[in-house]
Scaffold this motif. Structure first.
Motif, PDB file in Angstrom:
ATOM      1  N   GLY A 162     -10.873  -1.521   5.821  1.00  0.00           N
ATOM      2  CA  GLY A 162     -12.172  -2.163   5.683  1.00  0.00           C
ATOM      3  C   GLY A 162     -12.656  -2.244   4.257  1.00  0.00           C
ATOM      4  O   GLY A 162     -13.730  -2.797   3.995  1.00  0.00           O
ATOM      5  N   ALA A 163     -11.895  -1.722   3.312  1.00  0.00           N
ATOM      6  CA  ALA A 163     -12.260  -1.751   1.892  1.00  0.00           C
ATOM      7  C   ALA A 163     -11.295  -2.641   1.109  1.00  0.00           C
ATOM      8  O   ALA A 163     -11.209  -2.538  -0.110  1.00  0.00           O
ATOM      9  CB  ALA A 163     -12.259  -0.339   1.317  1.00  0.00           C
ATOM     10  N   HIS A 164     -10.587  -3.483   1.795  1.00  0.00           N
ATOM     11  CA  HIS A 164      -9.663  -4.466   1.210  1.00  0.00           C
ATOM     12  C   HIS A 164      -8.481  -3.835   0.489  1.00  0.00           C
ATOM     13  O   HIS A 164      -7.940  -4.412  -0.447  1.00  0.00           O
ATOM     14  CB  HIS A 164     -10.422  -5.429   0.283  1.00  0.00           C
ATOM     15  CG  HIS A 164     -11.466  -6.218   0.997  1.00  0.00           C
ATOM     16  ND1 HIS A 164     -11.171  -7.240   1.876  1.00  0.00           N
ATOM     17  CD2 HIS A 164     -12.818  -6.101   1.004  1.00  0.00           C
ATOM     18  CE1 HIS A 164     -12.287  -7.737   2.367  1.00  0.00           C
ATOM     19  NE2 HIS A 164     -13.298  -7.065   1.870  1.00  0.00           N
ATOM     20  N   HIS A 165      -8.098  -2.646   0.952  1.00  0.00           N
ATOM     21  CA  HIS A 165      -6.830  -2.095   0.496  1.00  0.00           C
ATOM     22  C   HIS A 165      -5.733  -2.636   1.405  1.00  0.00           C
ATOM     23  O   HIS A 165      -5.914  -2.747   2.622  1.00  0.00           O
ATOM     24  CB  HIS A 165      -6.842  -0.568   0.530  1.00  0.00           C
ATOM     25  CG  HIS A 165      -7.768   0.029  -0.471  1.00  0.00           C
ATOM     26  ND1 HIS A 165      -8.919   0.715  -0.127  1.00  0.00           N
ATOM     27  CD2 HIS A 165      -7.744   0.013  -1.823  1.00  0.00           C
ATOM     28  CE1 HIS A 165      -9.556   1.112  -1.228  1.00  0.00           C
ATOM     29  NE2 HIS A 165      -8.852   0.699  -2.264  1.00  0.00           N
ATOM     30  N   GLY A 166      -4.595  -2.950   0.796  1.00  0.00           N
ATOM     31  CA  GLY A 166      -3.510  -3.565   1.564  1.00  0.00           C
ATOM     32  C   GLY A 166      -2.175  -2.921   1.278  1.00  0.00           C
ATOM     33  O   GLY A 166      -2.073  -1.908   0.566  1.00  0.00           O
ATOM     34  N   PHE A 167      -1.159  -3.505   1.844  1.00  0.00           N
ATOM     35  CA  PHE A 167       0.213  -3.031   1.664  1.00  0.00           C
ATOM     36  C   PHE A 167       0.548  -3.046   0.178  1.00  0.00           C
ATOM     37  O   PHE A 167       0.121  -3.938  -0.569  1.00  0.00           O
ATOM     38  CB  PHE A 167       1.162  -3.950   2.431  1.00  0.00           C
ATOM     39  CG  PHE A 167       2.440  -3.309   2.861  1.00  0.00           C
ATOM     40  CD1 PHE A 167       2.448  -2.325   3.839  1.00  0.00           C
ATOM     41  CD2 PHE A 167       3.651  -3.695   2.316  1.00  0.00           C
ATOM     42  CE1 PHE A 167       3.632  -1.732   4.261  1.00  0.00           C
ATOM     43  CE2 PHE A 167       4.842  -3.122   2.717  1.00  0.00           C
ATOM     44  CZ  PHE A 167       4.834  -2.128   3.691  1.00  0.00           C
ATOM     45  N   ALA A 168       1.299  -2.041  -0.273  1.00  0.00           N
ATOM     46  CA  ALA A 168       1.608  -1.927  -1.702  1.00  0.00           C
ATOM     47  C   ALA A 168       2.425  -3.125  -2.186  1.00  0.00           C
ATOM     48  O   ALA A 168       3.005  -3.875  -1.398  1.00  0.00           O
ATOM     49  CB  ALA A 168       2.348  -0.625  -1.976  1.00  0.00           C
ATOM     50  N   GLN A 169       2.476  -3.286  -3.515  1.00  0.00           N
ATOM     51  CA  GLN A 169       2.978  -4.531  -4.098  1.00  0.00           C
ATOM     52  C   GLN A 169       4.478  -4.548  -4.387  1.00  0.00           C
ATOM     53  O   GLN A 169       5.077  -5.623  -4.489  1.00  0.00           O
ATOM     54  CB  GLN A 169       2.235  -4.811  -5.420  1.00  0.00           C
ATOM     55  CG  GLN A 169       0.718  -4.806  -5.304  1.00  0.00           C
ATOM     56  CD  GLN A 169       0.106  -3.466  -5.664  1.00  0.00           C
ATOM     57  OE1 GLN A 169       0.731  -2.426  -5.514  1.00  0.00           O
ATOM     58  NE2 GLN A 169      -1.124  -3.508  -6.132  1.00  0.00           N
ATOM     59  N   ILE A 170       5.097  -3.392  -4.566  1.00  0.00           N
ATOM     60  CA  ILE A 170       6.491  -3.355  -5.012  1.00  0.00           C
ATOM     61  C   ILE A 170       7.372  -2.936  -3.842  1.00  0.00           C
ATOM     62  O   ILE A 170       7.353  -1.789  -3.401  1.00  0.00           O
ATOM     63  CB  ILE A 170       6.662  -2.384  -6.195  1.00  0.00           C
ATOM     64  CG1 ILE A 170       5.756  -2.787  -7.358  1.00  0.00           C
ATOM     65  CG2 ILE A 170       8.129  -2.376  -6.649  1.00  0.00           C
ATOM     66  CD1 ILE A 170       5.721  -1.779  -8.484  1.00  0.00           C
ATOM     67  N   SER A 171       8.137  -3.884  -3.325  1.00  0.00           N
ATOM     68  CA  SER A 171       9.002  -3.600  -2.193  1.00  0.00           C
ATOM     69  C   SER A 171      10.095  -2.609  -2.588  1.00  0.00           C
ATOM     70  O   SER A 171      10.656  -2.685  -3.683  1.00  0.00           O
ATOM     71  CB  SER A 171       9.636  -4.903  -1.693  1.00  0.00           C
ATOM     72  OG  SER A 171      10.504  -4.657  -0.599  1.00  0.00           O
ATOM     73  N   THR A 197       3.387   2.758   0.983  1.00  0.00           N
ATOM     74  CA  THR A 197       2.980   2.290   2.305  1.00  0.00           C
ATOM     75  C   THR A 197       4.231   2.010   3.122  1.00  0.00           C
ATOM     76  O   THR A 197       5.174   1.381   2.635  1.00  0.00           O
ATOM     77  CB  THR A 197       2.110   1.026   2.211  1.00  0.00           C
ATOM     78  OG1 THR A 197       2.784   0.047   1.404  1.00  0.00           O
ATOM     79  CG2 THR A 197       0.758   1.332   1.607  1.00  0.00           C
ATOM     80  N   VAL A 198       4.227   2.493   4.356  1.00  0.00           N
ATOM     81  CA  VAL A 198       5.360   2.294   5.260  1.00  0.00           C
ATOM     82  C   VAL A 198       4.819   1.730   6.573  1.00  0.00           C
ATOM     83  O   VAL A 198       3.945   2.344   7.205  1.00  0.00           O
ATOM     84  CB  VAL A 198       6.130   3.598   5.526  1.00  0.00           C
ATOM     85  CG1 VAL A 198       7.308   3.345   6.461  1.00  0.00           C
ATOM     86  CG2 VAL A 198       6.610   4.222   4.216  1.00  0.00           C
ATOM     87  N   MET A 199       5.315   0.565   6.978  1.00  0.00           N
ATOM     88  CA  MET A 199       4.936  -0.026   8.255  1.00  0.00           C
ATOM     89  C   MET A 199       6.026   0.278   9.275  1.00  0.00           C
ATOM     90  O   MET A 199       7.207  -0.004   9.040  1.00  0.00           O
ATOM     91  CB  MET A 199       4.769  -1.538   8.119  1.00  0.00           C
ATOM     92  CG  MET A 199       4.238  -2.214   9.378  1.00  0.00           C
ATOM     93  SD  MET A 199       2.513  -1.810   9.711  1.00  0.00           S
ATOM     94  CE  MET A 199       1.707  -2.805   8.442  1.00  0.00           C
ATOM     95  N   ILE A 200       5.616   0.849  10.397  1.00  0.00           N
ATOM     96  CA  ILE A 200       6.553   1.202  11.467  1.00  0.00           C
ATOM     97  C   ILE A 200       6.116   0.461  12.725  1.00  0.00           C
ATOM     98  O   ILE A 200       4.969   0.596  13.164  1.00  0.00           O
ATOM     99  CB  ILE A 200       6.578   2.716  11.723  1.00  0.00           C
ATOM    100  CG1 ILE A 200       6.881   3.482  10.428  1.00  0.00           C
ATOM    101  CG2 ILE A 200       7.598   3.062  12.791  1.00  0.00           C
ATOM    102  CD1 ILE A 200       6.710   4.976  10.568  1.00  0.00           C
TER     103      ILE A 200
END
Length: 469
Positions: A162-171, A197-200
């Motif tokens: 809700g604070a506009h933080h998103g998935f990190a930029q460097i894959s 950040t890790v999406m599972i």
């Protein structure tokens, strides 16, 4: 000849003639090909929705579509029933118009309906794939409805807290041993090296996933999880921050974003790219990669390059040779690749060490098409008076390329004098010939003329040497 390579080829050659770069992105629509679902049960449609994006990346995924293998869709590509959609498209663009990024401005797969939770999991998978596979720009058709769970899937990547933080930029490299129909994962770090950040994505509707982690080069300290689950499909559930521990239990039919704080052992002094990482060559053909520094000031020394088994694809038997190992901010490296004589998908990995002692590996694909057509010259090694005219020609023989020799564009260019036309279309009689008139320069000297055949037929090249004397 296939349409997309033909179109890119025509744009590229016209830009070469005009001295411009008119193509900002190679933009396609990419809906995964599915089967006729008329007789499918709801559960079958849901299973299809969460697995169909293997269409985008998986070199072993045979499409469930009954129409994917159309003989008129492609004449030059290998493995017609395996979509491998994003690497194929990037390979075409990089081989014909180098440096042109891929964009996908329409995509979606809503087999069970836009509001079904399977669409949310499918979208979560698609966002991760689009980032990992280097799609430069993508837009879903249509935008997620805030009332549907897939709206929350988008927020997991763009506004999870809700604070506009998103998935990190460097894959960063993220591999897993799960069944890709039931499990996916994606990872990235931020520019400071202190957040991963890790999406599972657990696509199994019944069974939790016990996920163990092996984090190389990053020491985790604490973690906060953000979970979108079918049990509460319109809300992202947030855990409290806790000390890092592994394994992690991921609920059935859910997508969980782990925001991990920690430290990178040693930050790379530079980021580098294979330049290009993915391209296409005809069977038996050779391509040159020019690895380059993309950010940072450190140098990189390439140490190893090899074909390898990857994501179920077997290792190819071609050769990869590092010619120039040192990469600086002003000098690129050089790698020559011959992917062998069998059409298919060839994965390779290159490893290098930067000035800070950080070892990084970069991987990519060589899409190997049919053997190239050939050009036979007529009028080579002629003598003419300065300012005089001579006639040159080529005959296109398609061989096993999959194309024909009628109506094909041949691009002629010269380093001196002038040509009657830069692009000549082969005649319609079936002979495959294209001729030009070269006006020799006004002073004596050697003139080199190059004739290039279509990239869609393997880009055969013939070189003439003429003399004004």
């Amino acid at each position: 000849m296939d349409f997309l390579p033909w179109w890119l080829n025509e744009v590229y050659w016209q830009d070469q003639i005009a001295g411009t770069h008119s193509l900002d992105r190679f933009d396609i629509h990419a809906y995964p090909d599915g089967p006729d679902t008329t007789t499918y049960t709801p559960a079958q449609k849901q299973a299809l929705a969460v697995s169909i994006y293997r269409d985008y990346w998986d070199p072993t995924f045979t499409s469930p579509s009954g129409t994917i293998n159309q003989i008129y869709t492609t004449q030059i590509q290998p493995n017609h029933a395996i979509p491998f959609r994003i690497p194929r498209m990037r390979a075409i663009a990089n081989s014909i118009y180098p440096g042109t990024p891929l964009a996908i401005t329409e995509w979606s797969a809503e087999f069970a309906g836009a509001s079904d939770f399977s669409t949310a999991l499918g979208d979560t998978d698609a966002y991760g794939i689009l980032g990992r596979e280097r799609v430069s720009l993508a837009s879903r058709w249509g935008a997620p409805d805030p009332a549907n769970p897939n709206y929350q899937a988008l927020k997991l990547y763009t506004n999870y807290d809700g604070a506009h933080h998103g998935f990190a930029q460097i894959s960063v490299s993220d591999t897993n041993t799960g069944n890709p129909n039931l499990f996916s994962s994606y990872a990235a770090v931020d520019s400071t090296g202190t957040k991963m950040t890790v999406m599972i994505i657990n696509k199994d509707p019944e069974t939790s996933a016990q996920v163990s982690f092996n984090l190389n080069g990053f020491t985790p300290s604490s973690v906060t999880s953000y979970t979108l689950a079918s049990t509460v499909p319109n809300t992202i559930a947030v855990s409290s921050a806790s000390s890092w521990s592994s394994p992690v239990t991921v609920a059935p039919y859910s997508a969980t974003l782990l925001v991990i704080t920690g430290a990178t052992a040693t930050k790379p002094s530079s980021e580098w790219d294979l330049n290009p990482d993915t391209t296409m060559v005809p069977a038996g053909g050779t391509v040159t990669l020019n690895p380059s520094i993309t950010s940072g000031t450190g140098n990189v020394t390439l140490a190893n390059a090899a074909f390898d088994a990857y994501e179920g694809a077997t290792a190819c038997t071609g050769t990869i040779n590092i010619i120039t190992a040192a990469i600086t901010t002003t000098t690129n490296g050089t790698i020559t690749v011959n992917a062998g004589g069998a059409p298919g998908f060839c994965h390779f990995t290159v490893t290098g060490t930067d000035s800070a002692g950080v070892i990084q590996s970069q991987g990519g694909w060589i899409v190997v098409g049919n053997p190239a057509a050939t050009l036979t010259k007529t009028g080579d090694n002629q003598l003419g008076s300065p300012g005089g005219q001579i006639t040159l020609g080529v005959t296109l023989s398609p061989g096993s390329s999959g194309g024909t020799n009628t109506g094909a564009s041949i691009y002629f260019n010269t380093d001196a004098g002038s040509l009657s036309a830069p692009i000549v279309v082969t005649d319609q009689s079936g002979s495959g010939t294209a001729t030009v008139t070269l006006t020799l320069p006004s002073s004596a000297g050697v003139v080199h003329v190059t004739a290039e055949g279509p990239y869609g037929l393997g880009h055969p090249v013939a070189t003439f040497t003429e003399t004004a004397q």
